[in-house]
Design an enzyme around this catalytic site. Structure first.
Site, short mmCIF file in Angstrom:
data_model
loop_
_atom_site.label_atom_id
_atom_site.label_comp_id
_atom_site.label_asym_id
_atom_site.label_seq_id
_atom_site.Cartn_x
_atom_site.Cartn_y
_atom_site.Cartn_z
CG ASP A 1 40.50 43.37 45.25
OD1 ASP A 1 41.06 44.57 45.64
OD2 ASP A 1 39.14 43.13 45.13
CG HIS B 1 38.90 46.77 44.22
ND1 HIS B 1 38.95 46.18 45.74
CD2 HIS B 1 37.88 47.50 44.39
CE1 HIS B 1 38.04 46.77 46.21
NE2 HIS B 1 37.30 47.24 45.58
CG ASP C 1 34.15 46.59 43.14
OD1 ASP C 1 34.75 46.34 42.21
OD2 ASP C 1 34.65 46.16 44.49
CD GLU C 2 34.21 48.73 47.65
OE1 GLU C 2 33.48 48.80 48.72
OE2 GLU C 2 35.38 47.82 47.62
CB THR D 1 38.94 35.81 51.23
OG1 THR D 1 39.43 36.30 50.23
CG2 THR D 1 38.01 34.67 50.95
CD GLU D 2 37.87 42.01 51.69
OE1 GLU D 2 37.29 41.05 51.84
OE2 GLU D 2 37.66 43.21 51.15
#
Ligand code: ACM
Ligand code: ZN
Length: 329
Positions: free
Chosen positions: A42, A112, A171-172, A304-305
């Site tokens: 990420d 990411h 994603d994103e 887990t940010e």
């Protein structure tokens, strides 16, 4: 009830070493969860050794200090991170298999990706990477050198992980840098695409073909269904606010894993997706029964940010993960 009963562990934002992952494998096995999806890359870190690109872990495995990896979340004065060597990962795969758990790897592409861009700035359209309008800036998929990089990484994953599915994220993705990048614009013209929106779909289809040529099946977050995807690929539906994406994926013949943020994201406080809410969730309502064969199963996600340790993750996962496990059974 379902062949796929999963949990995802984000080891990119918070580093969890092999011993910590083994502890989770024990717990998942005890509760009848049979898939462990590891989010291995990420913006905040790259966690799996890639022998053709050692910088990915030697540099990209660490943020803070003088690292070129620029974290999106939090502030990291101290150098922080870690990674699994391929030998360690082989050990984890064996340990999991002996407990009826299959490890499914995810390398998140083409968004990411700031950890990779920190190591190799030429992977970004502007040679730097950073934060875009909505998300972090993506890989420049207009350049053949980026495509070659992705293939090198994926090839090592194929050799390492026996799983049928290889998760490529998707994603994103911030697509705005592709709108002004000469390389991306050249690709868009050459492939006769409608614009930057379709460039990701082109990348996903190319990756799908590459995986298929190696006997693997592409799995990705539900954004990969935008702008065309062949039914061979499997979809992980997470955007609970877009139920039509789930229905469309099933109707279009995709195999689907449901992982809706509204019910199965367990990284939030216990009063967000409460135990009773998770337990009361029905993965196969009447409206979806006609396509139930395509529904492989369900998965709880632990991002887990803001979950700084393996123990903190456990405090949020339990007892809600037991509800997910029982629903999956
Ligand atoms: C996701 O939560 N971005 C898949
Ligand atoms: Zn570009």
């Amino acid at each position: 009830r379902f062949p796929y009963r999963g949990m995802m562990l984000d080891v990119a934002r918070t580093w969890i070493d092999a011993a910590g992952v083994k502890r989770y494998i024990d717990l998942l096995s005890y509760h009848g969860i049979n898939k462990l999806h590891l989010h291995l890359s990420d913006d905040e870190g790259w966690r799996i050794e890639i022998r053709s690109h050692p910088e990915l872990t030697e540099i990209g495995g660490f943020r803070g200090g003088d690292s070129p990896v620029r974290p999106v979340y939090g502030k990291w004065d101290e150098k922080y991170g870690g990674y699994y060597t391929q030998d360690e990962m082989r050990g984890l795969i064996r340990y999991a298999a002996a407990r009826n758990i299959e490890i499914i790897p995810e390398i998140d592409l083409p968004g990411h990706s700031l950890a990779a861009i920190g190591c190799y700035p030429q992977l970004a359209c502007d040679g730097r990477g950073g934060w875009g309008k909505h998300f972090s800036t993506p890989l420049c998929i207009g350049r053949d050198s980026t495509i070659a990089f992705c293939k090198n990484v994926l090839t090592e994953l194929f050799d390492l992980f026996p799983s049928q599915y290889v998760h490529i994220g998707g994603d994103e993705v911030e697509r705005t840098p592709w709108e002004t990048c000469p390389d991306c614009q050249r690709r868009i013209r050459a492939e006769k695409l409608e614009g930057a929106g379709e460039l990701q779909a082109w990348f996903t289809r190319k990756t799908e073909q590459f995986l298929a040529a190696h006997g693997k099946t592409l799995l990705g977050w539900d954004e990969i269904t935008e702008d065309g995807l062949t039914p061979q690929s499997a979809v992980m539906w997470w955007r609970s606010w877009m139920p039509s994406t789930l229905t469309a994926a099933l109707q279009n013949g995709h195999r689907v894993i449901e992982s809706p943020s509204e019910f199965l994201y367990l990284n939030g406080e216990l009063d967000r997706n409460t135990l009773s809410k998770v337990y009361g969730w029905e993965p196969l309502p009447e409206s979806l029964r006609a396509w139930q064969e395509g529904l492989l199963g369900i998965q709880a996600n632990m991002w887990t940010e803001d979950v700084p340790t393996a123990d903190a993750a456990g405090e949020r996962l339990f007892p809600r993960l037991l509800a997910v496990a029982e629903t999956a059974w």
